[in-house]
Design a protein around this motif. Structure first.
Motif, PDB file in Angstrom:
ATOM      1  N   GLY A 144       5.900 -16.959  10.283  1.00  0.00           N
ATOM      2  CA  GLY A 144       4.865 -16.313   9.509  1.00  0.00           C
ATOM      3  C   GLY A 144       3.447 -15.993   9.804  1.00  0.00           C
ATOM      4  O   GLY A 144       2.458 -15.821   9.286  1.00  0.00           O
ATOM      5  N   PHE A 145       3.167 -16.518  10.809  1.00  0.00           N
ATOM      6  CA  PHE A 145       2.139 -16.228  12.012  1.00  0.00           C
ATOM      7  C   PHE A 145       2.745 -15.177  12.803  1.00  0.00           C
ATOM      8  O   PHE A 145       3.346 -15.960  13.999  1.00  0.00           O
ATOM      9  N   GLY A 146       1.866 -14.082  13.427  1.00  0.00           N
ATOM     10  CA  GLY A 146       1.969 -13.344  14.118  1.00  0.00           C
ATOM     11  C   GLY A 146       0.537 -12.384  14.906  1.00  0.00           C
ATOM     12  O   GLY A 146      -0.400 -13.709  14.938  1.00  0.00           O
ATOM     13  N   PRO A 147       1.134 -11.670  15.930  1.00  0.00           N
ATOM     14  CA  PRO A 147      -0.337 -11.509  16.708  1.00  0.00           C
ATOM     15  C   PRO A 147      -1.226 -10.908  15.652  1.00  0.00           C
ATOM     16  O   PRO A 147      -0.741 -10.191  14.743  1.00  0.00           O
ATOM     17  N   GLU A 148      -3.019 -10.854  16.027  1.00  0.00           N
ATOM     18  CA  GLU A 148      -3.826 -10.539  15.665  1.00  0.00           C
ATOM     19  C   GLU A 148      -4.662 -10.254  16.365  1.00  0.00           C
ATOM     20  O   GLU A 148      -5.484 -10.082  17.524  1.00  0.00           O
ATOM     21  N   GLY A 149      -5.330  -9.239  15.101  1.00  0.00           N
ATOM     22  CA  GLY A 149      -6.844  -8.705  16.574  1.00  0.00           C
ATOM     23  C   GLY A 149      -7.993  -8.353  15.093  1.00  0.00           C
ATOM     24  O   GLY A 149      -7.212  -8.159  14.131  1.00  0.00           O
ATOM     25  N   GLN A 150      -9.055  -9.071  15.737  1.00  0.00           N
ATOM     26  CA  GLN A 150      -9.950  -9.285  14.611  1.00  0.00           C
ATOM     27  C   GLN A 150     -11.650  -8.574  15.507  1.00  0.00           C
ATOM     28  O   GLN A 150     -12.269  -8.569  16.650  1.00  0.00           O
ATOM     29  N   LEU A 151     -12.720  -7.446  14.509  1.00  0.00           N
ATOM     30  CA  LEU A 151     -13.941  -7.193  14.865  1.00  0.00           C
ATOM     31  C   LEU A 151     -14.857  -8.354  14.093  1.00  0.00           C
ATOM     32  O   LEU A 151     -14.702  -8.432  12.977  1.00  0.00           O
ATOM     33  N   GLY A 206     -35.423 -13.887  20.416  1.00  0.00           N
ATOM     34  CA  GLY A 206     -35.662 -14.242  19.173  1.00  0.00           C
ATOM     35  C   GLY A 206     -34.877 -15.436  18.394  1.00  0.00           C
ATOM     36  O   GLY A 206     -33.414 -15.471  19.554  1.00  0.00           O
ATOM     37  N   ALA A 207     -34.806 -16.156  18.174  1.00  0.00           N
ATOM     38  CA  ALA A 207     -34.018 -17.139  17.693  1.00  0.00           C
ATOM     39  C   ALA A 207     -32.634 -16.933  16.817  1.00  0.00           C
ATOM     40  O   ALA A 207     -32.137 -16.848  16.740  1.00  0.00           O
ATOM     41  N   THR A 208     -33.254 -15.659  16.005  1.00  0.00           N
ATOM     42  CA  THR A 208     -32.041 -14.834  15.112  1.00  0.00           C
ATOM     43  C   THR A 208     -31.962 -13.522  16.421  1.00  0.00           C
ATOM     44  O   THR A 208     -32.832 -12.932  16.517  1.00  0.00           O
ATOM     45  N   ARG A 209     -30.639 -12.861  16.592  1.00  0.00           N
ATOM     46  CA  ARG A 209     -30.502 -11.375  16.654  1.00  0.00           C
ATOM     47  C   ARG A 209     -29.107 -11.671  16.359  1.00  0.00           C
ATOM     48  O   ARG A 209     -28.258 -12.495  15.107  1.00  0.00           O
ATOM     49  N   VAL A 210     -28.358 -10.096  16.946  1.00  0.00           N
ATOM     50  CA  VAL A 210     -27.385  -9.249  16.258  1.00  0.00           C
ATOM     51  C   VAL A 210     -26.669 -10.716  16.941  1.00  0.00           C
ATOM     52  O   VAL A 210     -26.067 -10.749  18.257  1.00  0.00           O
ATOM     53  N   ALA A 211     -25.226 -10.966  16.281  1.00  0.00           N
ATOM     54  CA  ALA A 211     -24.073 -10.531  16.920  1.00  0.00           C
ATOM     55  C   ALA A 211     -23.057 -10.386  16.784  1.00  0.00           C
ATOM     56  O   ALA A 211     -22.143  -9.695  16.015  1.00  0.00           O
ATOM     57  N   GLY A 212     -22.146 -10.460  17.237  1.00  0.00           N
ATOM     58  CA  GLY A 212     -21.251  -9.376  17.772  1.00  0.00           C
ATOM     59  C   GLY A 212     -19.509 -10.407  18.664  1.00  0.00           C
ATOM     60  O   GLY A 212     -19.812 -11.043  19.041  1.00  0.00           O
ATOM     61  N   GLY A 213     -18.303 -10.430  18.387  1.00  0.00           N
ATOM     62  CA  GLY A 213     -17.747 -11.243  18.859  1.00  0.00           C
ATOM     63  C   GLY A 213     -15.905  -9.867  18.265  1.00  0.00           C
ATOM     64  O   GLY A 213     -15.604  -9.181  17.386  1.00  0.00           O
TER      65      GLY A 213
END
Length: 203
Positions: A88-95, A71-78
């Motif tokens: 001031g900026f160090g390691p980073e993790g994100q879902l 479909g044109a619209t679908r669930v996305a993950g990253g």
């Protein structure tokens, strides 16, 4: 103010080829793409600013969002995973979890909710964050399109740690493509500016 060497895909969309032709990286159909992949894999040399002072550091990481379906619209993950540091900026993790919508075979918008952690601040202590991020991408249109195989991606995010944004363009080649982009991020009283060079998949 930031020099970065990056391997990137501003937008990669795979569509099934016609039965009588070889597979290519250009989708000629106006149907929604089968797979959507947005993001960059980067090796950065960072310059950050805090209290009027500039600091240099390095970081390597990945920031990718994907969605599969018909479909044109679908669930996305990253996922976002960054290792290294500038002051001031160090390691980073994100879902990331949200939705992606294909406006055309090469045009995509996505809205996701990022949840992650970052080592930030003067002491680079661990801090959790949640936010909202939007991505708009226009991929390589191919020989019959009006964009001459250029791809463009704009990403913006706002969280309780602060805003960030990225804008990049890329031109596809037969075997490999190249692009350039700028990035910006703020976290507390620290600010990061960026310029990255990109390598993309061929057309």
């Amino acid at each position: 103010m930031l020099a970065a060497l990056a391997v990137a895909t501003t937008i990669a969309i795979d569509a099934p080829p016609p039965p009588d032709t070889a597979a290519t990286s250009i989708a000629s159909s106006a149907d929604a793409p089968r797979d959507i992949v947005l993001g960059i894999v980067s090796l950065d040399v960072l310059v950050s600013e805090r209290g009027g002072e500039h600091h240099v550091g390095g970081r390597i990481g990945v920031d990718m969002l994907g969605a599969s379906g018909r479909g044109a619209t679908r669930v996305a993950g990253g996922i976002r995973l960054l290792l290294g540091a500038a002051s001031g900026f160090g390691p980073e993790g994100q879902l990331q979890l949200g939705v992606a919508h294909a406006l055309h075979d090469r045009a995509v918008v996505a809205l996701v909710a990022p949840v992650g952690f970052t080592f930030s601040g003067p002491d680079l202590s661990a801090r959790g964050y949640v936010g909202l991020a939007g991505i708009a991408a226009l991929g390589q249109r191919g020989r019959s399109g009006g964009f001459e195989r250029f791809g463009v991606e704009l990403a913006a995010e706002l969280s309780n740690r602060g805003p960030r944004a990225r804008l990049g363009v890329a031109r596809g080649g037969k075997d490999v493509g190249f692009g350039i982009g700028v990035m910006w991020q703020r976290d507390g009283d620290s600010e990061l500016f960026g310029l990255y060079l990109a390598e993309t998949a061929g057309r």
